[in-house]
Design a protein around this motif. Structure first.
Motif, PDB file in Angstrom:
ATOM      1  N   ALA A   1      -8.104 -13.566   1.036  1.00 52.18           N
ATOM      2  CA  ALA A   1      -7.997 -12.505   0.038  1.00 52.18           C
ATOM      3  C   ALA A   1      -6.596 -12.418  -0.534  1.00 52.18           C
ATOM      4  N   LYS A   2      -5.582 -12.668   0.297  1.00 55.54           N
ATOM      5  CA  LYS A   2      -4.204 -12.589  -0.178  1.00 55.54           C
ATOM      6  C   LYS A   2      -3.966 -13.576  -1.314  1.00 55.54           C
ATOM      7  N   TYR A   3      -4.518 -14.777  -1.182  1.00 50.44           N
ATOM      8  CA  TYR A   3      -4.354 -15.773  -2.243  1.00 50.44           C
ATOM      9  C   TYR A   3      -5.059 -15.328  -3.526  1.00 50.44           C
ATOM     10  N   LEU A   4      -6.267 -14.773  -3.385  1.00 52.56           N
ATOM     11  CA  LEU A   4      -6.984 -14.318  -4.579  1.00 52.56           C
ATOM     12  C   LEU A   4      -6.250 -13.167  -5.257  1.00 52.56           C
ATOM     13  N   PHE A   5      -5.691 -12.264  -4.457  1.00 51.52           N
ATOM     14  CA  PHE A   5      -4.908 -11.174  -5.039  1.00 51.52           C
ATOM     15  C   PHE A   5      -3.700 -11.724  -5.790  1.00 51.52           C
ATOM     16  N   ARG A   6      -3.040 -12.713  -5.210  1.00 49.84           N
ATOM     17  CA  ARG A   6      -1.881 -13.309  -5.891  1.00 49.84           C
ATOM     18  C   ARG A   6      -2.298 -13.934  -7.215  1.00 49.84           C
ATOM     19  N   ILE A   7      -3.395 -14.675  -7.207  1.00 52.58           N
ATOM     20  CA  ILE A   7      -3.882 -15.302  -8.439  1.00 52.58           C
ATOM     21  C   ILE A   7      -4.186 -14.242  -9.482  1.00 52.58           C
ATOM     22  N   ALA A   8      -4.852 -13.162  -9.080  1.00 49.10           N
ATOM     23  CA  ALA A   8      -5.184 -12.093 -10.013  1.00 49.10           C
ATOM     24  C   ALA A   8      -3.931 -11.485 -10.626  1.00 49.10           C
ATOM     25  N   ARG A   9      -2.935 -11.245  -9.796  1.00 45.05           N
ATOM     26  CA  ARG A   9      -1.700 -10.649 -10.318  1.00 45.05           C
ATOM     27  C   ARG A   9      -0.962 -11.608 -11.253  1.00 45.05           C
ATOM     28  N   LEU A  10      -0.992 -12.905 -10.926  1.00 46.80           N
ATOM     29  CA  LEU A  10      -0.338 -13.876 -11.793  1.00 46.80           C
ATOM     30  C   LEU A  10      -1.050 -14.001 -13.140  1.00 46.80           C
ATOM     31  N   ILE A  11      -2.370 -13.905 -13.122  1.00 46.08           N
ATOM     32  CA  ILE A  11      -3.115 -13.889 -14.389  1.00 46.08           C
ATOM     33  C   ILE A  11      -2.683 -12.689 -15.225  1.00 46.08           C
ATOM     34  N   GLN A  12      -2.530 -11.544 -14.593  1.00 41.83           N
ATOM     35  CA  GLN A  12      -2.061 -10.369 -15.324  1.00 41.83           C
ATOM     36  C   GLN A  12      -0.650 -10.570 -15.861  1.00 41.83           C
TER      37      GLN A  12
ATOM     38  N   PRO B   1      -8.264  -9.595 -19.092  1.00 40.91           N
ATOM     39  CA  PRO B   1      -8.521  -8.522 -18.115  1.00 40.91           C
ATOM     40  C   PRO B   1      -9.725  -8.805 -17.233  1.00 40.91           C
ATOM     41  N   GLN B   2     -10.794  -9.363 -17.822  1.00 41.49           N
ATOM     42  CA  GLN B   2     -11.985  -9.661 -17.031  1.00 41.49           C
ATOM     43  C   GLN B   2     -11.730 -10.782 -16.027  1.00 41.49           C
ATOM     44  N   ALA B   3     -10.961 -11.792 -16.423  1.00 43.34           N
ATOM     45  CA  ALA B   3     -10.655 -12.889 -15.499  1.00 43.34           C
ATOM     46  C   ALA B   3      -9.882 -12.366 -14.295  1.00 43.34           C
ATOM     47  N   ALA B   4      -8.854 -11.565 -14.540  1.00 45.12           N
ATOM     48  CA  ALA B   4      -8.089 -10.998 -13.426  1.00 45.12           C
ATOM     49  C   ALA B   4      -8.970 -10.101 -12.564  1.00 45.12           C
ATOM     50  N   ALA B   5      -9.827  -9.305 -13.212  1.00 39.75           N
ATOM     51  CA  ALA B   5     -10.689  -8.370 -12.480  1.00 39.75           C
ATOM     52  C   ALA B   5     -11.631  -9.104 -11.531  1.00 39.75           C
ATOM     53  N   HIS B   6     -12.117 -10.286 -11.921  1.00 39.26           N
ATOM     54  CA  HIS B   6     -13.009 -11.040 -11.033  1.00 39.26           C
ATOM     55  C   HIS B   6     -12.285 -11.514  -9.781  1.00 39.26           C
ATOM     56  N   PHE B   7     -11.043 -11.947  -9.920  1.00 41.05           N
ATOM     57  CA  PHE B   7     -10.299 -12.349  -8.730  1.00 41.05           C
ATOM     58  C   PHE B   7      -9.965 -11.146  -7.852  1.00 41.05           C
ATOM     59  N   PHE B   8      -9.623 -10.020  -8.445  1.00 38.88           N
ATOM     60  CA  PHE B   8      -9.392  -8.807  -7.659  1.00 38.88           C
ATOM     61  C   PHE B   8     -10.671  -8.404  -6.911  1.00 38.88           C
ATOM     62  N   TYR B   9     -11.801  -8.435  -7.632  1.00 41.53           N
ATOM     63  CA  TYR B   9     -13.068  -7.984  -7.045  1.00 41.53           C
ATOM     64  C   TYR B   9     -13.468  -8.856  -5.858  1.00 41.53           C
ATOM     65  N   TYR B  10     -13.423 -10.172  -6.029  1.00 38.52           N
ATOM     66  CA  TYR B  10     -13.854 -11.050  -4.935  1.00 38.52           C
ATOM     67  C   TYR B  10     -12.821 -11.146  -3.829  1.00 38.52           C
TER      68      TYR B  10
ATOM     69  N   TRP C   1     -15.291 -16.584 -13.110  1.00 36.63           N
ATOM     70  CA  TRP C   1     -16.634 -16.280 -12.604  1.00 36.63           C
ATOM     71  C   TRP C   1     -17.032 -17.237 -11.482  1.00 36.63           C
ATOM     72  N   LYS C   2     -16.583 -18.485 -11.568  1.00 38.70           N
ATOM     73  CA  LYS C   2     -17.025 -19.485 -10.605  1.00 38.70           C
ATOM     74  C   LYS C   2     -16.040 -19.678  -9.456  1.00 38.70           C
ATOM     75  N   VAL C   3     -14.762 -19.757  -9.775  1.00 36.32           N
ATOM     76  CA  VAL C   3     -13.781 -20.059  -8.743  1.00 36.32           C
ATOM     77  C   VAL C   3     -13.602 -18.890  -7.778  1.00 36.32           C
ATOM     78  N   ALA C   4     -13.552 -17.656  -8.280  1.00 40.81           N
ATOM     79  CA  ALA C   4     -13.254 -16.504  -7.424  1.00 40.81           C
ATOM     80  C   ALA C   4     -14.258 -16.337  -6.284  1.00 40.81           C
ATOM     81  N   PRO C   5     -15.583 -16.302  -6.542  1.00 42.32           N
ATOM     82  CA  PRO C   5     -16.504 -16.150  -5.404  1.00 42.32           C
ATOM     83  C   PRO C   5     -16.505 -17.359  -4.482  1.00 42.32           C
ATOM     84  N   ALA C   6     -16.282 -18.559  -5.034  1.00 44.20           N
ATOM     85  CA  ALA C   6     -16.249 -19.749  -4.188  1.00 44.20           C
ATOM     86  C   ALA C   6     -15.097 -19.681  -3.191  1.00 44.20           C
ATOM     87  N   LEU C   7     -13.912 -19.301  -3.651  1.00 38.17           N
ATOM     88  CA  LEU C   7     -12.759 -19.214  -2.757  1.00 38.17           C
ATOM     89  C   LEU C   7     -12.902 -18.060  -1.775  1.00 38.17           C
ATOM     90  N   ALA C   8     -13.413 -16.929  -2.232  1.00 39.04           N
ATOM     91  CA  ALA C   8     -13.552 -15.767  -1.356  1.00 39.04           C
ATOM     92  C   ALA C   8     -14.454 -16.065  -0.170  1.00 39.04           C
TER      93      ALA C   8
END
Length: 478
Positions: free
Chosen positions: A84-95, A122-131, A168-175
């Motif tokens: 999750a830490k990696y996904l959060f980092r990715i989401a923040r970097l997208i923002q 915003p939607q791309a970042a939100a998907h990484f935050f969500y997953y 949409w695809k990468v976030a759930p796969a990594l999570a």
């Protein structure tokens, strides 16, 4: 009616630095293709060459899959909270890099900067935050006490929402603990390659995400590779059928999100002005390059004239032009091939007897790929424009008298991805929605998305769901 004139408000291209060439992203680093093949990517608004990218072949696909397989063991063994830490980092970097990415997306894709900035990023970042939030809660997702990742996911995404479809695809796969080999569309590779740099910036372990650029042959090699455990594809129904044939009889799991021919149903008690905005958003958002676009307008006969008059007035105000102008409503068609497809079907509509209308005030740029927002009336169910996915800013209008007729016409399609209902009666919304064979039904709105809400279709629109808790299932052995 006088139309308010807007001064140009261009977004600066200087915020994004596009390299003259890009390699493939394999095992945490960029490298040239094994056969040194490259191809250019162009701006559809100006036809200028933006960059050149490597063309992955069979050897490159094999290297990427092997890198993902090597990374799978350590990545899947990480506690969910660590992933999750990696996904959060990715989401923040997208923002943090959202302005840069929005400009890049509009340059490479042709969509208005306002949509890239306000929707895609915003939607791309939100998907990484969500997953990221799901990564340490998988045992509570309803898929058993100890769901395990599938393995290596091969993911092929389209050109209409390059970065958002990636998310949409990468976030759930990594999570869920899987590793990824992703192929972006041939005409829009740049945002995926920038995402590779974000993965490195986030410190994502090598091989967890690999990105291969190329054409359809690259995608076919990826789907057929024996080291792939899960295939996820968004794109045309024709290609989806070919992928289904390829994976049939193998161990590979498959989800397909394919074409659509959505019905936007407007009843006689609908709020007209609100419905008109929903119709415009439903078909002209992203130049109509939307699989769930409301490309068929079903309007109750008693309000047809009033609704169409209001719709035409609204279409007269749409601004077509430079995607980097913040005032632009409709940008460029993504490619010469797609423009030819739209023109062919529009010509077929006229030839079959439908009435074509376009705003008189719409002037198209002289260079690039452009198509004016178009309305067809007197459309019959047998017309090609009522049956085939146009994937452009073209709306076909049909009428109905009763709710039963509306449902029958809405369902008279090989697709089943989305639909819209416009009425003030809640009971009618529930009754009609229950009868529509569509994966998503919007009520008094259209094209609204949320990472927590599943999305997918029936029939020739594919199977499986992306988004929400349901989007985890395809990446888990349950």
């Amino acid at each position: 009616m006088s139309i308010f004139a807007y001064a140009p408000a261009p977004e600066s291209r200087a915020v994004v630095d596009i390299a003259p060439s890009y390699g493939l992203f394999i095992d945490g680093e960029f490298r040239p293709a094994a056969e040194d093949k490259v191809f250019p990517t162009h701006s559809p608004a100006t036809e200028e060459r933006l960059s050149e990218v490597a063309h992955a072949g069979a050897a490159d696909v094999d290297a990427a899959v092997r890198a993902a397989r090597t990374a799978f063991g350590p990545w899947s063994a990480l506690p969910g909270a660590e992933r999750a830490k990696y996904l959060f980092r990715i989401a923040r970097l997208i923002q943090e890099r959202s302005r840069e990415l929005a400009v890049l997306e509009s340059l490479d894709n042709g969509k208005p900067i306002r949509e890239s900035r306000d929707t895609d990023l915003p939607q791309a970042a939100a998907h990484f935050f969500y997953y990221a939030g799901w990564a340490d809660k998988l045992r509570y997702a309803g898929f058993g006490p100890d769901p395990r990742p599938v393995g290596v996911a091969g993911q092929v995404i389209p050109w209409n929402f390059p970065l958002l479809m990636l998310a949409w695809k990468v976030a759930p796969a990594l999570a869920t603990g899987n590793t990824v080999v992703l192929k972006p569309a041939e005409t829009t590779p740049l945002s995926a390659l920038f995402f590779a740099d974000i993965c490195r910036q986030a410190g994502l372990p090598r091989g967890v995400v690999n990105i291969l650029t190329g054409d359809g042959s690259t995608g076919a090699e990826l789907v057929a590779h024996p080291g792939i455990d899960k295939v996820a594809f968004t794109g045309s129904t024709e290609v989806g059928r070919a992928i289904a044939r390829t994976v049939a009889g193998t161990h590979k799991r498959l989800t397909l999100e394919l074409g659509g021919k959505a019905a936007n149903i407007v009843f006689d008690d609908a709020p007209i002005d609100q419905a008109v905005e929903g119709i415009v958003n439903g078909i002209f958002f992203n130049q109509g390059h939307v699989c769930c676009a409301g490309s068929r307008l079903l309007v109750q006969e008693s309000i047809q004239e009033e609704l169409l008059d209001a719709l035409k007035r609204r279409m007269e105000t749409l601004r077509v032009g430079d995607p980097l102008d913040k005032n632009t409503d409709i940008g460029a068609i993504n490619s010469a091939e797609q423009l030819a497809r739209i023109r062919e079907l529009a010509a077929a509509g006229e030839a079959e007897g439908a009435g074509r209308w376009q705003p008189a005030s719409c002037e198209l740029p002289s260079q690039g790929y452009w198509f004016a927002p178009t309305l067809f009336t007197e459309v019959q169910q047998s017309h090609r424009i009522a049956r085939e996915e146009i994937f452009g800013p073209v709306l076909s209008v049909l009428t109905f008298r009763t709710p039963e007729e509306a449902v029958a016409k809405a369902n008279n399609t090989p697709y089943g991805l989305s639909a819209g209902i416009w009425t003030e009666k809640g009971s009618r919304i529930l009754s009609v929605a229950d009868k529509l064979r569509a994966g998503v039904v919007w009520a008094n709105t259209f094209n609204k998305f949320d990472p927590a809400s599943p999305f997918g279709g029936y029939k020739e629109s594919g199977f499986g769901r992306e988004g929400g808790r349901h989007g985890l299932e395809a990446y888990l052995n349950v």
